[in-house]
Every structure is written in C-alpha cells, then in structure tokens.
Design a protein around this motif. Structure first.
Motif, PDB file in Angstrom:
ATOM      1  N   ILE A 107      10.184   4.055   2.284  1.00 12.20           N
ATOM      2  CA  ILE A 107       9.125   3.878   2.707  1.00 12.20           C
ATOM      3  C   ILE A 107       8.877   2.373   2.482  1.00 12.20           C
ATOM      4  O   ILE A 107       8.250   2.253   4.044  1.00 12.20           O
ATOM      5  N   VAL A 125       3.689   0.373  -0.483  1.00 13.26           N
ATOM      6  CA  VAL A 125       3.957   1.368  -1.128  1.00 13.26           C
ATOM      7  C   VAL A 125       2.982   2.053  -1.675  1.00 13.26           C
ATOM      8  O   VAL A 125       3.515   3.396  -1.892  1.00 13.26           O
ATOM      9  N   MET A 128       0.150   3.743   0.072  1.00  7.42           N
ATOM     10  CA  MET A 128       0.416   5.213   1.344  1.00  7.42           C
ATOM     11  C   MET A 128       1.785   6.618   0.812  1.00  7.42           C
ATOM     12  O   MET A 128       0.976   7.031   0.886  1.00  7.42           O
ATOM     13  N   ALA A 156       5.256   8.414   6.455  1.00  8.00           N
ATOM     14  CA  ALA A 156       5.369   6.414   5.976  1.00  8.00           C
ATOM     15  C   ALA A 156       5.883   5.427   5.868  1.00  8.00           C
ATOM     16  O   ALA A 156       5.245   4.557   6.307  1.00  8.00           O
ATOM     17  N   ILE A 160       4.411   1.817   7.890  1.00 10.15           N
ATOM     18  CA  ILE A 160       3.266   0.622   6.999  1.00 10.15           C
ATOM     19  C   ILE A 160       3.809  -0.013   7.060  1.00 10.15           C
ATOM     20  O   ILE A 160       2.818  -0.652   6.541  1.00 10.15           O
TER      21      ILE A 160
END
Length: 242
Positions: A107, A125, A128, A156, A160
């Motif tokens: 991610i 992160v 998310m 994700a 992001i």
C-alpha cells in the motif's frame, strides 16, 4: 467544489485490434469530466478490460485519438508515460501485488515512489489498512492473504495517493456484499475529493449504489448510445450527504 468541470479524458473514434485479428474496440468516442463517477458495463467479452488498458496507458490504440490531462497521449514519448501513469490509480483484476512485500509495504509503494518521507506515510497507510478492514494483516505477505484480502490491498494501494483518475477493473469481484458496499463508499469519498472514478463491473446492483454516476455500456466492442449515456448533466443541487 467548483461548478466548472473540465474534460480530463477524450477518446475520438478509437479502435483497437491485437495483431491481425478484427478490432476488439471500434469507433469509441467519449469524454470523461474531472470529478465525475463512471461505471463501465457490458457482457463478458464486450471489451471492458481492453478499454481500461487504453485508459491507463498500458495499450496504444490501433487508430483514433486519445487526449488525457490536455495532452495527446498517443504520440507521447514512452519515457514520458510513467509521469502520466503516476497521476492515475489502477485496480487490476489480477491484483498485481508485489509478492515479497507486506500488505503495509504494498500500500505504501505509490507514496514511496512519489518521494513521501517514511515518517509521513505511516499514518495514511495505517488509516487505509483500517478502512479496508486489514489493520491486523499489515505484516502479511500476499501469498498468505485470501483473494478478497488481496483485492482490498490492491484497492488501498490504488487510492492512497489520491490520484486524479482512478480506474478499477471489477474491484468488488472477490469480496462479500458488505465489503463491496464499503469499497464503493471509499471510491465515492475519493470522488468527492475531486478524483475522476471509472469502475468496470458486471454487477448491475452496484450501479444503484452511486446514484450520481454516469454509465458507459459496451457491447461487442462498441459503446451503446455514447451521446446519450455520456451526456454531460449538471450535478444535482443541494447538500450532498455521505
């Protein structure tokens, strides 16, 4: 949000064929406007994935013109393409996670590529991971994740960086209905922040989950009623609830 919405993608009589076979896409013309939410639908084999490949610049058309972000991308030198791709988030059907990286690091990858400091990326992160229900799987490698969990990591990763355009190919195909709805709400939230969202799906139930969306219908490589289906309507007035 400004009431002015500019065109961000333009296809003009685009055709695509692989090798010497007949065209898989024919005379595709449409305009995507910034900050709008689009669904791309059609039966299996209609050409949805091929159209998405053109959108995220993984494939060049056989004919026609494509403009993105105000630039003719067909004649764009190959060394310029990565910069354009970084303005987009892509959710692939086959996920394309990096096998040796954890869910967290997969991610975080777009943020690291764009130069975000390690100290600044941990919070986003982790947020998310929480949003997609994988806070307890942050250290897991893709091989240890289920198909639905891999799908959520891929989504994700795609969103992001708050891309200008998000392209998602069957993003809810491996998750249960509750998670599918939650992921659509994530796409809607990103859309409200200004991202143009294009979701390819065969699940017609999803179309009713985003009432302000526009629908592109493909059949046998052609858009059905592109002028009607993609007419640029004004957004509904009034306070939009979440």
């Amino acid at each position: 949000m400004s009431t002015h919405e500019s065109d961000i993608v333009q296809f003009d009589n685009v055709g695509l064929r692989y090798g010497t076979e007949r065209e898989v896409l024919s005379n595709i013309s449409f305009t995507l406007f910034s900050g709008r939410f689009y669904f791309l639908t059609g039966e299996s084999g209609a050409g949805k994935t091929s159209l998405l490949k053109l959108l995220y610049l993984a494939q060049r058309p056989s004919r026609g013109a494509i403009r993105m972000f105000g630039r003719d991308v067909i004649t764009l030198p190959r060394d310029k393409l990565p910069a354009y791709r970084r303005r987009m988030g892509v959710v692939f059907q086959d996920f394309r996670l990096v096998d040796h990286l954890s869910a967290f690091d997969n991610i975080a990858l777009p943020l690291r590529v764009s130069g975000v400091r390690e100290a600044d990326l941990r919070g986003p992160v982790e947020d998310m991971l929480e949003w997609v229900g994988l806070a307890n799987r942050a250290d897991a490698r893709p091989a240890t994740l289920s198909g639905g969990e891999q799908q959520r990591v891929a989504i994700a990763r795609a969103v992001i960086g708050r891309p200008e355009v998000l392209v998602a190919d069957e993003p809810t195909g491996n998750v249960d209905p509750d998670m599918a709805l939650k992921l659509m709400r994530l796409f809607e939230a990103l859309n409200r922040l200004g991202t143009t969202v294009v979701v390819a799906t065969h699940d017609l139930q999803l179309l009713r989950k985003v009432p302000d969306s526009l629908i592109m219908r493909l059949s046998k490589g052609s858009l059905l009623d592109p002028t009607g289906a993609l007419k640029y309507p004004p957004r509904r007035s009034g306070g939009g609830g979440s």
